[in-house]
Design a protein around this motif. Structure first.
Motif, PDB file in Angstrom:
ATOM      1  N   ILE A 182     -21.264 -33.389   2.009  1.00 55.85           N
ATOM      2  CA  ILE A 182     -20.890 -33.317   0.594  1.00 55.85           C
ATOM      3  C   ILE A 182     -21.769 -34.204  -0.275  1.00 55.85           C
ATOM      4  O   ILE A 182     -21.961 -33.931  -1.466  1.00 55.85           O
ATOM      5  CB  ILE A 182     -19.397 -33.679   0.414  1.00 55.85           C
ATOM      6  N   ASP A 183     -22.336 -35.240   0.307  1.00 56.94           N
ATOM      7  CA  ASP A 183     -23.204 -36.126  -0.469  1.00 56.94           C
ATOM      8  C   ASP A 183     -24.476 -35.427  -0.933  1.00 56.94           C
ATOM      9  O   ASP A 183     -25.112 -35.865  -1.896  1.00 56.94           O
ATOM     10  CB  ASP A 183     -23.580 -37.361   0.361  1.00 56.94           C
ATOM     11  N   ARG A 184     -24.826 -34.306  -0.281  1.00 57.14           N
ATOM     12  CA  ARG A 184     -26.062 -33.583  -0.609  1.00 57.14           C
ATOM     13  C   ARG A 184     -25.796 -32.213  -1.209  1.00 57.14           C
ATOM     14  O   ARG A 184     -26.731 -31.439  -1.397  1.00 57.14           O
ATOM     15  CB  ARG A 184     -26.922 -33.418   0.653  1.00 57.14           C
ATOM     16  N   ASP A 185     -24.529 -31.889  -1.475  1.00 57.01           N
ATOM     17  CA  ASP A 185     -24.171 -30.521  -1.852  1.00 57.01           C
ATOM     18  C   ASP A 185     -23.330 -30.528  -3.126  1.00 57.01           C
ATOM     19  O   ASP A 185     -22.154 -30.881  -3.105  1.00 57.01           O
ATOM     20  CB  ASP A 185     -23.389 -29.868  -0.700  1.00 57.01           C
ATOM     21  N   SER A 186     -23.938 -30.130  -4.232  1.00 52.27           N
ATOM     22  CA  SER A 186     -23.239 -30.179  -5.521  1.00 52.27           C
ATOM     23  C   SER A 186     -22.093 -29.169  -5.580  1.00 52.27           C
ATOM     24  O   SER A 186     -21.089 -29.406  -6.271  1.00 52.27           O
ATOM     25  CB  SER A 186     -24.229 -29.913  -6.665  1.00 52.27           C
ATOM     26  N   VAL A 187     -22.206 -28.054  -4.877  1.00 52.46           N
ATOM     27  CA  VAL A 187     -21.134 -27.056  -4.889  1.00 52.46           C
ATOM     28  C   VAL A 187     -19.885 -27.618  -4.207  1.00 52.46           C
ATOM     29  O   VAL A 187     -18.770 -27.498  -4.733  1.00 52.46           O
ATOM     30  CB  VAL A 187     -21.591 -25.751  -4.197  1.00 52.46           C
ATOM     31  N   ARG A 188     -20.063 -28.246  -3.057  1.00 51.40           N
ATOM     32  CA  ARG A 188     -18.923 -28.875  -2.383  1.00 51.40           C
ATOM     33  C   ARG A 188     -18.312 -29.974  -3.253  1.00 51.40           C
ATOM     34  O   ARG A 188     -17.094 -30.139  -3.296  1.00 51.40           O
ATOM     35  CB  ARG A 188     -19.353 -29.440  -1.022  1.00 51.40           C
ATOM     36  N   GLN A 189     -19.142 -30.720  -3.940  1.00 49.42           N
ATOM     37  CA  GLN A 189     -18.631 -31.764  -4.823  1.00 49.42           C
ATOM     38  C   GLN A 189     -17.768 -31.171  -5.936  1.00 49.42           C
ATOM     39  O   GLN A 189     -16.705 -31.704  -6.268  1.00 49.42           O
ATOM     40  CB  GLN A 189     -19.788 -32.563  -5.411  1.00 49.42           C
ATOM     41  N   ILE A 190     -18.194 -30.061  -6.505  1.00 50.39           N
ATOM     42  CA  ILE A 190     -17.429 -29.416  -7.575  1.00 50.39           C
ATOM     43  C   ILE A 190     -16.086 -28.911  -7.040  1.00 50.39           C
ATOM     44  O   ILE A 190     -15.034 -29.096  -7.667  1.00 50.39           O
ATOM     45  CB  ILE A 190     -18.241 -28.258  -8.196  1.00 50.39           C
ATOM     46  N   LEU A 191     -16.091 -28.287  -5.853  1.00 52.35           N
ATOM     47  CA  LEU A 191     -14.860 -27.752  -5.267  1.00 52.35           C
ATOM     48  C   LEU A 191     -13.873 -28.862  -4.927  1.00 52.35           C
ATOM     49  O   LEU A 191     -12.670 -28.751  -5.202  1.00 52.35           O
ATOM     50  CB  LEU A 191     -15.197 -26.939  -4.018  1.00 52.35           C
ATOM     51  N   VAL A 211     -14.647 -37.031   8.415  1.00 51.02           N
ATOM     52  CA  VAL A 211     -15.734 -37.815   7.804  1.00 51.02           C
ATOM     53  C   VAL A 211     -16.565 -38.440   8.922  1.00 51.02           C
ATOM     54  O   VAL A 211     -16.046 -39.179   9.760  1.00 51.02           O
ATOM     55  CB  VAL A 211     -15.161 -38.906   6.880  1.00 51.02           C
ATOM     56  N   GLU A 212     -17.855 -38.156   8.921  1.00 49.37           N
ATOM     57  CA  GLU A 212     -18.726 -38.608  10.012  1.00 49.37           C
ATOM     58  C   GLU A 212     -19.853 -39.518   9.569  1.00 49.37           C
ATOM     59  O   GLU A 212     -20.447 -40.204  10.406  1.00 49.37           O
ATOM     60  CB  GLU A 212     -19.297 -37.395  10.758  1.00 49.37           C
ATOM     61  N   THR A 213     -20.189 -39.529   8.285  1.00 55.15           N
ATOM     62  CA  THR A 213     -21.302 -40.362   7.829  1.00 55.15           C
ATOM     63  C   THR A 213     -20.870 -41.270   6.692  1.00 55.15           C
ATOM     64  O   THR A 213     -19.926 -40.961   5.946  1.00 55.15           O
ATOM     65  CB  THR A 213     -22.492 -39.504   7.339  1.00 55.15           C
ATOM     66  N   ARG A 214     -21.578 -42.373   6.553  1.00 55.87           N
ATOM     67  CA  ARG A 214     -21.284 -43.309   5.471  1.00 55.87           C
ATOM     68  C   ARG A 214     -21.549 -42.653   4.115  1.00 55.87           C
ATOM     69  O   ARG A 214     -20.844 -42.928   3.130  1.00 55.87           O
ATOM     70  CB  ARG A 214     -22.125 -44.571   5.632  1.00 55.87           C
ATOM     71  N   GLU A 215     -22.544 -41.776   4.049  1.00 57.03           N
ATOM     72  CA  GLU A 215     -22.862 -41.110   2.787  1.00 57.03           C
ATOM     73  C   GLU A 215     -21.717 -40.197   2.345  1.00 57.03           C
ATOM     74  O   GLU A 215     -21.379 -40.139   1.150  1.00 57.03           O
ATOM     75  CB  GLU A 215     -24.154 -40.309   2.932  1.00 57.03           C
ATOM     76  N   GLU A 216     -21.116 -39.479   3.295  1.00 63.20           N
ATOM     77  CA  GLU A 216     -19.958 -38.644   2.967  1.00 63.20           C
ATOM     78  C   GLU A 216     -18.811 -39.507   2.437  1.00 63.20           C
ATOM     79  O   GLU A 216     -18.191 -39.192   1.425  1.00 63.20           O
ATOM     80  CB  GLU A 216     -19.501 -37.863   4.199  1.00 63.20           C
ATOM     81  N   LEU A 217     -18.540 -40.593   3.141  1.00 64.24           N
ATOM     82  CA  LEU A 217     -17.440 -41.472   2.750  1.00 64.24           C
ATOM     83  C   LEU A 217     -17.677 -42.050   1.357  1.00 64.24           C
ATOM     84  O   LEU A 217     -16.770 -42.049   0.513  1.00 64.24           O
ATOM     85  CB  LEU A 217     -17.277 -42.588   3.778  1.00 64.24           C
ATOM     86  N   ASP A 218     -18.868 -42.554   1.102  1.00 57.01           N
ATOM     87  CA  ASP A 218     -19.152 -43.177  -0.194  1.00 57.01           C
ATOM     88  C   ASP A 218     -19.025 -42.161  -1.327  1.00 57.01           C
ATOM     89  O   ASP A 218     -18.507 -42.482  -2.413  1.00 57.01           O
ATOM     90  CB  ASP A 218     -20.556 -43.783  -0.192  1.00 57.01           C
ATOM     91  N   THR A 219     -19.487 -40.944  -1.098  1.00 53.47           N
ATOM     92  CA  THR A 219     -19.384 -39.894  -2.125  1.00 53.47           C
ATOM     93  C   THR A 219     -17.932 -39.566  -2.420  1.00 53.47           C
ATOM     94  O   THR A 219     -17.523 -39.464  -3.593  1.00 53.47           O
ATOM     95  CB  THR A 219     -20.128 -38.623  -1.669  1.00 53.47           C
ATOM     96  N   LEU A 220     -17.123 -39.436  -1.382  1.00 51.88           N
ATOM     97  CA  LEU A 220     -15.716 -39.101  -1.552  1.00 51.88           C
ATOM     98  C   LEU A 220     -14.938 -40.240  -2.212  1.00 51.88           C
ATOM     99  O   LEU A 220     -14.071 -40.000  -3.056  1.00 51.88           O
ATOM    100  CB  LEU A 220     -15.101 -38.744  -0.199  1.00 51.88           C
ATOM    101  N   ARG A 221     -15.261 -41.461  -1.850  1.00 50.20           N
ATOM    102  CA  ARG A 221     -14.601 -42.607  -2.498  1.00 50.20           C
ATOM    103  C   ARG A 221     -14.931 -42.641  -3.988  1.00 50.20           C
ATOM    104  O   ARG A 221     -14.059 -42.924  -4.817  1.00 50.20           O
ATOM    105  CB  ARG A 221     -15.025 -43.914  -1.836  1.00 50.20           C
ATOM    106  N   ALA A 222     -16.180 -42.374  -4.324  1.00 46.91           N
ATOM    107  CA  ALA A 222     -16.579 -42.372  -5.732  1.00 46.91           C
ATOM    108  C   ALA A 222     -15.860 -41.268  -6.509  1.00 46.91           C
ATOM    109  O   ALA A 222     -15.639 -41.395  -7.721  1.00 46.91           O
ATOM    110  CB  ALA A 222     -18.092 -42.196  -5.847  1.00 46.91           C
ATOM    111  N   MET A 223     -15.459 -40.203  -5.805  1.00 45.28           N
ATOM    112  CA  MET A 223     -14.738 -39.105  -6.440  1.00 45.28           C
ATOM    113  C   MET A 223     -13.242 -39.399  -6.562  1.00 45.28           C
ATOM    114  O   MET A 223     -12.515 -38.640  -7.207  1.00 45.28           O
ATOM    115  CB  MET A 223     -14.961 -37.819  -5.649  1.00 45.28           C
ATOM    116  N   GLY A 224     -12.785 -40.456  -5.911  1.00 41.92           N
ATOM    117  CA  GLY A 224     -11.391 -40.853  -6.045  1.00 41.92           C
ATOM    118  C   GLY A 224     -10.530 -40.672  -4.817  1.00 41.92           C
ATOM    119  O   GLY A 224      -9.315 -40.919  -4.866  1.00 41.92           O
ATOM    120  N   VAL A 225     -11.124 -40.269  -3.690  1.00 42.34           N
ATOM    121  CA  VAL A 225     -10.347 -40.135  -2.455  1.00 42.34           C
ATOM    122  C   VAL A 225     -10.034 -41.523  -1.902  1.00 42.34           C
ATOM    123  O   VAL A 225     -10.890 -42.410  -1.903  1.00 42.34           O
ATOM    124  CB  VAL A 225     -11.121 -39.294  -1.409  1.00 42.34           C
ATOM    125  N   GLU A 226      -8.795 -41.711  -1.433  1.00 40.41           N
ATOM    126  CA  GLU A 226      -8.364 -42.997  -0.888  1.00 40.41           C
ATOM    127  C   GLU A 226      -8.092 -42.942   0.617  1.00 40.41           C
ATOM    128  O   GLU A 226      -8.240 -43.946   1.315  1.00 40.41           O
ATOM    129  CB  GLU A 226      -7.080 -43.462  -1.596  1.00 40.41           C
TER     130      GLU A 226
END
Length: 248
Positions: A182-191, A211-226
Motif C-alpha cells: 500500500i505504501d507504493r500504490d495510490s489506488v489501494r491508499q484511496i480504497l 502487515v509485513e513491512t515497515r513501509e506498509e505499517l508507516d503508511t497505514l498509521r499515517a492514514m489513521g489505523v491504530e
C-alpha cells in the motif's frame, strides 16, 4: 419443524473425528502500545496448517469442526493464559440456530473461567454466505450475549457493504490484499482511506491484517489505523503466545 442436521449434532454431542490444536497471533494497538487481542488460529495437533484441516471438511463434519475450534480456542486461551481479548473465527454456514449453536461456547467459557466480554467472534468475508439476513441474525445474537463481533478479510469476498448495511460490527479487518504494497500504490491508499472514513462514521474500529513491512505499517498509521496484525509484529505461535517485535 424438524431439527436441522447441525441441531441434531449439537443435541447428540457429536465429536470431531480428527484432532485439532491452536496457534495464537496478537493484534496490537500501536497508539497505546498494548496487545488488543490474540486471534486463535486452528492447527493440527503437531502444528499442521489450517489448510490441511479445512481440506478434510465435509457437510457432515463442518458443524463439529466449528464447535471444536471454539472450545479448543477457549481451552488454550485459559491455559496460556491469553491477556486482553480472544478472537475466535466462526463459520456462518455451520451455524443453524445462533441461540442454540452458541451453547457449547458459553459452557466452555464458564468451564475455563474466560469472561464473555473478552471474546470476539470473527467471521470471514471469504466464505460464501447465501443468506445475509441469517448472518446478521447470528452476529446480533452474539452481541446480545456480550461478545464483540468482527468481519475478517473485509473487501475480499461475498458480504461486504450489504452486510454493513444490515449490521455494524465492532471491528473490521482489512483484507491483506489491500494492505500488500500500500505504501507504493495510490489506488489501494484511496480504497483504504475511503473505508476508514466510512468506519469512523459507523463507529467501527479497523484492523490492518497481514502487515509485513515497515513501509506498509508507516503508511497505514499515517492514514489513521491504530490496530495491526501481521508478520512484521509477530508470527503465530503454536500453542504459545509469540514474542512481539514492537516498532520503534
Amino acid at each position: 419443524m424438524p431439527d436441522s442436521p447441525g441441531c441434531t449434532h449439537c443435541r447428540d454431542g457429536e465429536a470431531l473425528d480428527f484432532a485439532i490444536s491452536m496457534a495464537f497471533q496478537p493484534i496490537v494497538d500501536l497508539n497505546s502500545h498494548q496487545v488488543f487481542a490474540h486471534e486463535a488460529l486452528v492447527r493440527g495437533p503437531a502444528g499442521e496448517s489450517a489448510g490441511s484441516l479445512l481440506a478434510r471438511l465435509t457437510d457432515s463434519n463442518r458443524y463439529a469442526f466449528d464447535q471444536s475450534c471454539r472450545i479448543k480456542a477457549l481451552e488454550w486461551a485459559a491455559r496460556l493464559p491469553v491477556p486482553a481479548r480472544l478472537s475466535i473465527n466462526f463459520m456462518p454456514n455451520a451455524v443453524y440456530r445462533a441461540e442454540t449453536c452458541i451453547r457449547a461456547t458459553l459452557e466452555a467459557a464458564q468451564r475455563y473461567a474466560f469472561p464473555l466480554q473478552r471474546i470476539i467472534f470473527e467471521v470471514t468475508e471469504q466464505e460464501q454466505v447465501l443468506d445475509i439476513d441469517h448472518l446478521s441474525g447470528i452476529l446480533r445474537a452474539y452481541r446480545k450475549q456480550g461478545f464483540m463481533t468482527a468481519i475478517d478479510d473485509f473487501g475480499a469476498g461475498y458480504a461486504g457493504l450489504n452486510l454493513l448495511a444490515d449490521f455494524q460490527p465492532d471491528l473490521i479487518k482489512l483484507d491483506m490484499a489491500l494492505i500488500r504494497g500500500i505504501d507504493r500504490d495510490s489506488v489501494r491508499q484511496i480504497l483504504v482511506d475511503a473505508t476508514l472514513s466510512m468506519c469512523r462514521k459507523l463507529n467501527i474500529r479497523v484492523i490492518a491484517e497481514g502487515v509485513e513491512t515497515r513501509e506498509e505499517l508507516d503508511t497505514l498509521r499515517a492514514m489513521g489505523v491504530e490496530l495491526f496484525q501481521g508478520y512484521l509484529l509477530a508470527k503465530p505461535g503454536f500453542q504459545c503466545l509469540p514474542a512481539l517485535q514492537w516498532p520503534n
